[in-house]
Structure formats: C-alpha cells, structure tokens
Design an enzyme around this catalytic site. Structure first.
Site, PDB file in Angstrom:
ATOM      1  N   GLU A  13     -20.790  65.338 -26.119  1.00 20.44           N
ATOM      2  CA  GLU A  13     -19.670  66.127 -26.090  1.00 20.44           C
ATOM      3  C   GLU A  13     -19.752  67.256 -26.981  1.00 20.44           C
ATOM      4  O   GLU A  13     -19.228  67.318 -28.404  1.00 20.44           O
ATOM      5  CB  GLU A  13     -18.347  65.252 -26.418  1.00 20.44           C
ATOM      6  CG  GLU A  13     -17.111  66.059 -26.478  1.00 20.44           C
ATOM      7  CD  GLU A  13     -15.848  65.455 -27.220  1.00 20.44           C
ATOM      8  OE1 GLU A  13     -15.848  64.246 -27.081  1.00 20.44           O
ATOM      9  OE2 GLU A  13     -15.572  66.120 -28.105  1.00 20.44           O
ATOM     10  N   HIS A 182     -11.243  65.941 -22.072  1.00 18.14           N
ATOM     11  CA  HIS A 182     -11.445  66.188 -23.561  1.00 18.14           C
ATOM     12  C   HIS A 182     -10.043  66.444 -24.142  1.00 18.14           C
ATOM     13  O   HIS A 182      -9.082  66.718 -23.388  1.00 18.14           O
ATOM     14  CB  HIS A 182     -12.307  67.433 -23.583  1.00 18.14           C
ATOM     15  CG  HIS A 182     -12.664  67.625 -25.126  1.00 18.14           C
ATOM     16  ND1 HIS A 182     -11.956  68.432 -25.753  1.00 18.14           N
ATOM     17  CD2 HIS A 182     -13.776  67.571 -25.801  1.00 18.14           C
ATOM     18  CE1 HIS A 182     -12.455  68.627 -27.047  1.00 18.14           C
ATOM     19  NE2 HIS A 182     -13.487  67.935 -27.137  1.00 18.14           N
ATOM     20  N   ASP A 308     -20.118  65.744 -31.068  1.00 15.84           N
ATOM     21  CA  ASP A 308     -19.059  66.840 -31.308  1.00 15.84           C
ATOM     22  C   ASP A 308     -19.394  67.937 -32.070  1.00 15.84           C
ATOM     23  O   ASP A 308     -18.641  68.534 -32.841  1.00 15.84           O
ATOM     24  CB  ASP A 308     -17.751  66.272 -31.680  1.00 15.84           C
ATOM     25  CG  ASP A 308     -16.400  66.832 -31.231  1.00 15.84           C
ATOM     26  OD1 ASP A 308     -16.716  67.917 -30.377  1.00 15.84           O
ATOM     27  OD2 ASP A 308     -15.541  66.707 -31.996  1.00 15.84           O
TER      28      ASP A 308
HETATM   29  C1  1DF Z   1     -12.214  69.831 -33.493  1.00 15.27           C
HETATM   30  C2  1DF Z   1     -12.384  68.460 -32.871  1.00 15.27           C
HETATM   31  C3  1DF Z   1     -12.127  70.848 -32.585  1.00 15.27           C
HETATM   32  C4  1DF Z   1     -12.943  68.399 -31.721  1.00 15.27           C
HETATM   33  C5  1DF Z   1     -12.380  70.627 -31.162  1.00 15.27           C
HETATM   34  O1  1DF Z   1     -12.286  71.564 -30.231  1.00 15.27           O
HETATM   35  C6  1DF Z   1     -12.867  69.581 -30.801  1.00 15.27           C
HETATM   36  C7  1DF Z   1     -11.456  69.981 -34.838  1.00 15.27           C
HETATM   37  C8  1DF Z   1     -11.561  72.780 -30.479  1.00 15.27           C
HETATM   38  O2  1DF Z   1     -12.042  69.399 -35.738  1.00 15.27           O
HETATM   39  O3  1DF Z   1     -10.617  70.877 -34.913  1.00 15.27           O
HETATM   40  O4  1DF Z   1     -13.437  69.400 -29.580  1.00 15.27           O
HETATM   41  N1  1DF Z   1     -13.047  67.264 -31.153  1.00 15.27           N
HETATM   42  O5  1DF Z   1     -13.430  66.842 -29.943  1.00 15.27           O
HETATM   43  O6  1DF Z   1     -12.899  66.167 -31.993  1.00 15.27           O
HETATM   44 MN    MN Z   2     -14.875  67.617 -28.780  1.00 14.65          MN
END
Ligand code: 1DF
Ligand code: MN
Length: 345
Positions: A13, A182, A308
């Site tokens: 991811e 997602h 991530d």
């Molecule tokens: C954040 C986390 C941002 C994820 C993401 O995309 C993301 C974050 C803007 O930490 O702000 O995909 N995530 O999947 O945990």
């Molecule tokens: Mn993510």
C-alpha cells in the site's frame, strides 16, 4: 539487512502522486471550490505547511525514481505496489477526474516499465463516471499491466454501495483483480466532530470512514451480487476484524425486525464476507498482537505486509516484522507469496 532472506519483501500500500496532481491539489487549496473539510485538513498540511515532516512527505510522494528506490533499499523492501495517494482523482469533476485517471495510469505504467522488478501498481479510476471507470480499469489491467484498482473511500460524500457504481465491481470481478478500498478523510457529512481534535486522518478518522464504507457495502448485498469480487483493506481491516461477532449478532436482529428497506437478508453472515471476499494489509499497523489476531481470524493466506510509504516510512518496522513469531512458511506468505497470488505479480 545483509543476511540473505528466504523471502522477498513486497509492500502493498505504497503511496505515490504525479507533480501534475499535486499542482491540481494546490489549485483546489487556493480556490477553496471543493466542499470537503477533510481534504483541506489533510492536504492543507502536506501541501502548504512548512513543517519538516510535511515538506519531506510532499517530496517523497512525488518521487518514483532514485530516492524512492534508495529508501526501499535502506529498509529492505524489494518491491512496492504503488497506489495513487488519497483522495486521488476523486475530488475533481467527472470529466477532469476521468482524464486524470487515464494520464496517471499511463504515468504509473511507464514508471513500472523502468523498474519492473521493483514496482507494480494499481489503477486509479474516477467513480464519478462509473462506466468510464469500468472501461479504464479494463484498459489499465489488460493493456497497462496494472494489478487491480484503488478507490479512496467516499467520492464527494458518495459510497460505493449505491448501485450506480456497480459497473466498476462487475469489471473487477470479470477481470479477476482486487479493489483496494483505501482510506480518505471522513465524508463531508461526518467529518465535523473529528476536525477540532485533529482526528480526521490516519489517527482515527480514516478507519471510521473506511470501516463505515465497508459495512455499507456488506449490508447492501454487493457480495451476493458479485460473489467472486475481491477487496483489499489496509490498516489490518480498519478495525473491522474486532467487530466480527457483534456485527453478525446485530445484523441478524435488524433483518429479523424488518427495520429498514436498506437492510435486506443476506446469503451469509456479514463476517463471512469479511473472511471470504476480503484481504488485509498491515499498513500503519506493524503491531504483532493485532497482526496475529487478524491472521488467526482471517487466515494466514489473507494477511500481507504493507508499509504505507512515505507516510509510515520507519525503517525499524521492517526488522520488527521480520522478528514476528511466525513459521518460515507463514512469514513467506506474509511478506511475499500472498501479494504475488492476490495481485498476480
Ligand atoms: C496518511 C496516512 C496519509 C495514510 C495518507 O495518504 C495515507 C497520513 C494521504 O499519515 O496522513 O494513505 N495511510 O494510509 O495510513
Ligand atoms: Mn495509505
């Protein structure tokens, strides 16, 4: 890191974006034309804040070359499955979003052609135009070699349990590729009480939004209509594996009492769909007790590694995951072969 490992590490991811899309986000942030407080909260920070973390993420997300490969090498990631970062094309009007999905998928395919052993990717589509989205998914899989589709939860407050979106699911099922649901920040209808305490994004709001989205899908009967449809969830299933017992108990009661047109009997229990139609990645959740619970409940063949990147680029995590008390067979499934099977890598 130098001892040879009996498995490849595939991270499933991993975020990326084109500079073009980041510029378009910048325009939305300036014009304030979009009605989505969660977007301004999330991308106002990444796109406009001068904080070192925001600057760093903003640069890393747009790099699909040397810097990203060096980061992967530094923590021992052999391959990244690339997903256009959230909310992707879903904030734009339908024609803009449809065109942007096509151009970002072309861009992604070119990136993968340069480094075919290091990158694979999922297609972006614009749910705003469902028939065009289904067509683009078909093109992306059949002509570009992308491995499925990512949808970043709600699209301007709309959820995929609305049948007008189901051409996308028909295409995914026919192509036998997964839909990665997602997270996004909570929809405009639900984001308000999250904002003042900064709970709208990855700390909690992402899971509240995406978990709700999955529950809407299950209760709608979409998996009775498309029994071979496969979904992938990040973050160990956005909390839902913890709810398996209670969702079944309560859903049965709601069906029996005939409370709502929106809740019809299903062929199976809600938890059955989570066990049979869903796969889970560990993005943002490198925490062994929770991973073991999901493996035990869903099966070792349904749980796979994700970092991530760049949001959770923590090199030590990989070592912690290597150290999990898993058999050699299960570890290889977790890091490598489940991803190869599910995404046909
Ligand atoms: C954040 C986390 C941002 C994820 C993401 O995309 C993301 C974050 C803007 O930490 O702000 O995909 N995530 O999947 O945990
Ligand atoms: Mn993510």
């Amino acid at each position: 890191m130098s001892t040879p490992r009996p498995y490849k590490r595939i991270a499933t991811e991993e975020g990326w974006a084109t500079p073009e899309m980041m510029q378009m986000y910048g325009k939305v942030l300036e014009s304030r034309t979009l009605q989505d407080p969660g977007f301004y909260s999330l991308w106002g920070f990444f796109g406009q804040s001068q904080s070192p973390r925001a600057r760093d993420l903003y640069e890393r997300i747009q790099d699909t070359g040397a810097r990203r490969l060096a980061d992967m090498d530094a923590c021992g990631i052999d391959m990244q499955l690339l997903l256009l970062t959230s909310p992707g094309v879903q904030i734009f009007d339908a024609p803009t979003a449809t065109a942007l999905a096509i151009s970002t998928n072309d861009h992604l395919a070119a990136t993968i052609r340069q480094h075919p052993t290091r990158f694979a990717g999922l297609a972006a589509v614009a749910p705003q135009a469902p028939q065009a989205a289904a067509k683009e998914l078909e093109r992306a899989v059949q002509q570009l070699g992308l491995k499925g589709v990512v949808i970043n939860s709600h699209t301007q407050g709309e959820y995929l349990d609305d049948e007008k979106f189901w051409d996308i699911f028909a295409a995914a099922e026919a192509l036998d590729v997964p839909v990665y649901l997602h997270p996004n920040t909570p929809s405009p209808q639900m984001v308000e009480p999250f904002l003042s305490r900064c709970l709208d994004a990855a700390i909690y709001g992402f899971a509240a939004e995406t978990g709700l989205h999955v529950m809407r899908l299950i209760v709608s009967g979409v998996f009775d209509r498309f029994p071979r449809l496969k979904f992938v969830l990040g973050h160990l299933g956005e909390g839902l594996p913890y709810w398996l017992y209670r969702m079944d108990f309560m859903h049965a009661g709601i069906v029996r009492s005939n409370r709502s047109e929106g809740v019809r009997p299903l062929r199976k229990k809600p938890s059955d769909y989570l066990r049979e139609n869903f796969y889970y990645t560990t993005s943002g959740m490198p925490w062994e007790p929770a991973i073991r619970f999901v493996q035990e409940q869903m099966g070792h063949d349904r749980v796979m590694y994700a970092m991530d990147y760049p949001y959770q680029y923590v090199a030590d995590e990989v070592a912690a995951m290597d150290g999990m008390a898993l058999s050699d067979e299960h570890k290889k499934m977790f890091f490598q072969t489940n991803a190869e099977t599910i995404f046909k890598l």
